[in-house]
Design an enzyme around this catalytic site. Structure first.
Site, PDB file in Angstrom:
ATOM      1  CG  ASP A  29      -7.216  -2.235  -3.305  1.00  0.00           C
ATOM      2  OD1 ASP A  29      -7.839  -1.329  -2.574  1.00  0.00           O
ATOM      3  OD2 ASP A  29      -5.882  -2.260  -3.155  1.00  0.00           O
ATOM      4  CB  SER A  53      -0.917  -0.071   1.223  1.00  0.00           C
ATOM      5  OG  SER A  53      -2.006   0.815   0.902  1.00  0.00           O
ATOM      6  CG  HIS A  60      -5.730  -2.408   0.396  1.00  0.00           C
ATOM      7  ND1 HIS A  60      -5.130  -1.781  -0.628  1.00  0.00           N
ATOM      8  CD2 HIS A  60      -5.218  -1.983   1.289  1.00  0.00           C
ATOM      9  CE1 HIS A  60      -4.124  -1.043  -0.283  1.00  0.00           C
ATOM     10  NE2 HIS A  60      -4.339  -0.994   0.966  1.00  0.00           N
TER      11      HIS A  60
END
Length: 727
Positions: free
Chosen positions: A640, A554, A674
């Site tokens: 995501d 991320s 995610h």
């Protein structure tokens, strides 16, 4: 010294890397025109509420990327399977939580052997009757992805409210189940954030509804038996930069609404049995001031950074008159101690603090008696605490682990400070913590700052330059990467590699000031800290220049991209998980779910030329060089909502266009978001290739990466169950 066996360097994949037609999309800001050749990878009709629907040419390209990654991964397939077996071998198949009392019941979860999802159970204490009140394995059948955000029983124990996402988009549907009949009520509440709060009379739930941009827009109340379209809005958020959420104070007296960003917030509250709630603002928002409230007796206790208390302090105010001028300091601000949170009980307040980058648990009885609970006994560890469901309690549970020691759960008596071990995880593969060494030290950054580093190594591994080095980092949002037990770190260490966590600025490892020292204007510190840590570890003999592996996810994926652009010569392998790499384009686009709320972390390049140029200077997508780069392995998810699929897809294509070296490989999960997979066996196995890629690349250099340990039980494999038909 570890024996090195030199082998011939392996070639690149046989399948050619996919290409995508280039465009000429232009964007001009502050007199600067940028051309984004791969802008067309973003489907303008892409809908996060139906995220699996994507334009056909884009889907074909992502399928081609997956074919390319599949071919690439063949070279380490055997290693991936072996490491996956190790990960599975560390799963406690019949694991369970410790029952937690709530009124007449005890609640807990447990897994059946071979089960991917837990059973949620409760026991009626007086009758000793035990029942499964939610079978997640059964509920997940027929779904490739099944995420449960909330499973909350009503205060009268007659209902549960649960929130489910079945595609990874993080739009959750809320349902309510009658525990006596085992059937759901007719209402299905769509497009929520997943949080659920019950009224104390068990007749109403409160939740946050998301808008089409995936932002919290409305706080609504749903009365059991009503249709969702009848739900009343009790608060509407109008500031697109604010995140929003709801919770209940520990006393159960009030329900609170949080609204804010990373620097400023405001809380509203109302009584939890109010039939017609009209939330009251506790303190109007003030730029740079953050706070949260808990009630105790006739006072509110306020956890706040007000008046420059960067690392937070505690203040109190009367419940019947909480204006600013009535606030009184209860616990003063301390420059060297971060007050991370407070847990309120009837007769005690538990403080979670961080001093010298180490977590502590402090108990205060409101009578001047304060003690630290002695739980940790290692140089580096992860520690948390919780008080369960009940407010009137004199016991808490402390959760403690290290990079070598899996989780321990203690029950701590708040009156005496005595602790009792309730659970010590014993891994079924025979993992022996005594075979590992954990070290924590600080390195000097280029500006003189001391940057903490935690390493895990097998006790046979020496600092003589003979061992490979893997460095992990994050460094954003004030989030601390604490050195708890990671299965991947153990698998690296088992093969003689050094696993290091660089606790760089921008994270929260050394408190809020550590966060501020790596955000907005100071963001470059995050990247230079990571580089300085890598170089310092090499100088200490923990690795070699050009042979280091690094990983981050991320915002940590952004760290990987920025560091690689700055110093591609230091690294051999880069693993970037759901990487936030198209930073400038994303932070310029306020239609994206998280962008407006991110401006306080990165700066606002829409309005500020200074921030535009700063973000442009480190955005990984915008700074690729035509020099030799490490191999890059990217993991991403189509659904995501946080890092949209086109960011990593565009980045990999541009790396192929500009950089030399590589290869640059992307694996796109077409059915997850995610966090990746949700089934526990599948989830751990899907991460095995990340370790395997790095290990295989070291093997190709001639390192002996054979296991230094022998497990006492055979590694097991989870056979995939046949997929049920979709409902």
């Amino acid at each position: 010294m570890v024996k090195r066996i030199f082998k011939k360097k392996k070639g690149t994949p046989k399948v050619k890397p996919p290409q995508f037609p280039k465009g000429t999309h232009q964007d001009t800001r502050f007199g600067d025109t940028r051309i984004d050749e791969y802008h067309e990878l973003r489907d303008p009709k892409f809908d996060l509420k139906k995220p699996k629907k994507v334009r056909e040419d884009i889907r074909k390209h992502l399928d081609a990327e997956n074919a390319y990654s599949e071919d690439f991964l063949k070279s380490c397939a055997k290693l991936t399977e072996q490491i996956g077996d190790e990960y599975v071998g560390r799963i406690i198949e019949d694991d369970s939580s410790i029952p937690a009392k709530h009124g007449p019941y005890e609640y807990w979860f447990e897994y059946e052997k071979g089960g991917d999802y837990p059973l949620y159970k409760r026991r009626h204490i007086a009758t000793d009757k035990t029942e499964v009140y939610f079978d997640k394995e059964k509920e997940a059948a027929g779904h490739d992805f099944y995420k449960l955000a909330a499973l909350s029983h009503s205060p009268d124990h007659k209902y549960i409210a649960y929130a489910v996402d079945t595609n990874g988009s993080e739009y959750f549907e809320i349902r309510i189940r009658d525990l006596e009949t085992g059937k759901d009520l007719p209402a299905v509440i769509p497009h929520t954030s997943g949080g659920v709060v019950w009224s104390e009379d068990s007749k109403t739930i409160f939740y946050t509804e998301l808008d089409d941009n995936h932002r919290g827009k409305f706080v609504k109340m749903h009365n059991l038996g009503d249709k969702p379209e009848q739900d009343k809005t009790i608060f509407e958020e109008t500031n697109i930069t604010y995140h929003m959420g709801i919770s209940k104070t520990r006393s159960k007296r009030y329900i609170t609404i949080y609204r804010g960003d990373s620097e400023t917030n405001e809380e509203l509250f109302f009584e939890s049995n109010d039939k017609d709630p009209k939330p009251v603002v506790f303190r109007p928002e003030e730029k740079g001031v953050k706070y949260s409230i808990e009630d105790h007796g006739d006072k509110f206790y306020i956890h706040t950074n007000k008046d420059g208390a960067t690392e937070y302090k505690i203040m109190t105010a009367p419940i019947n008159d909480f204006a600013d001028d009535k606030w009184v300091e209860y616990l003063a601000h301390r420059d060297d101690v971060t007050l991370e949170d407070i847990i309120m009980c009837k007769d005690y307040m538990v403080r979670l603090e961080r001093e010298n980058a180490l977590q502590k648990v402090i108990v205060d009885d409101f009578k001047g008696n304060v003690r630290e609970l002695k739980i940790a006994d290692a140089a580096a560890y992860e520690l948390s605490a919780g008080a369960g469901y009940e407010y009137d309690t004199d016991k808490i549970r402390a959760y403690y682990d290290t990079m070598a020691n899996p989780g321990s759960v203690f029950e701590v008596d708040l009156r005496t400070g005595d602790k009792k071990l309730l659970k010590q995880e014993q891994l079924p593969n025979g993992h022996d913590p005594s075979q590992y060494v954990i070290e924590r030290f600080e390195i000097d950054a280029r500006d003189g700052e001391k940057v903490p580093v935690t390493i895990l190594r097998h006790k046979s591994t020496k600092a003589d330059g003979s061992s490979p080095l893997h460095v992990y980092g994050y460094g954003s949002y004030g989030h601390s990467i604490d050195p708890g037990f990671w299965s991947s770190a153990v698998s690296f260490a088992d093969r003689g590699a050094i696993f290091a966590i660089a606790h760089v600025r921008g994270g929260g490892f050394k408190g809020e000031n550590w966060h501020f020292a790596g955000k907005k204007e100071t963001k470059m510190n995050t990247f230079t800290d990571f580089i300085d840590v890598t170089e310092a570890l090499i100088e200490k003999g923990w690795g070699k220049t050009g042979e280091v592996s690094m990983a981050g996810g991320s915002a940590g994926g952004m760290l990987m991209g920025a560091v690689m652009n700055a110093r591609p010569d230091l690294y051999r392998t880069v693993v970037a998980q759901v990487p936030f790499v198209d930073v400038l384009n994303t932070i310029l686009d306020e239609s994206l779910p998280l962008t407006p709320g991110e401006w306080e972390e990165w700066g606002n390049p829409v309005k500020s030329e200074e921030f535009y140029k700063l973000i442009q200077s480190y955005s990984p997508y915008d700074n690729i060089k035509g020099v030799e780069y490490p191999m890059v392995y990217v993991k991403a998810g189509l659904t995501d909502p946080r890092v949209t699929y086109w960011e990593p897809a565009k980045w990999v294509l541009r790396l192929r266009d500009i950089a030399k070296g590589g290869p640059f490989v992307m694996k796109m999960d077409m059915g997850a978001g995610h966090g990746g997979k949700t089934a526990r066996y599948e989830k751990v196995r899907e991460r095995a290739d990340e370790c395997a890629v790095a290990v295989k690349r070291w093997q190709d250099l001639g390192y002996d990466m054979s296991l230094r340990v022998k497990y006492s039980t055979p590694q097991t494999k989870k056979k995939p169950a046949p997929k049920a038909k979709k409902k």
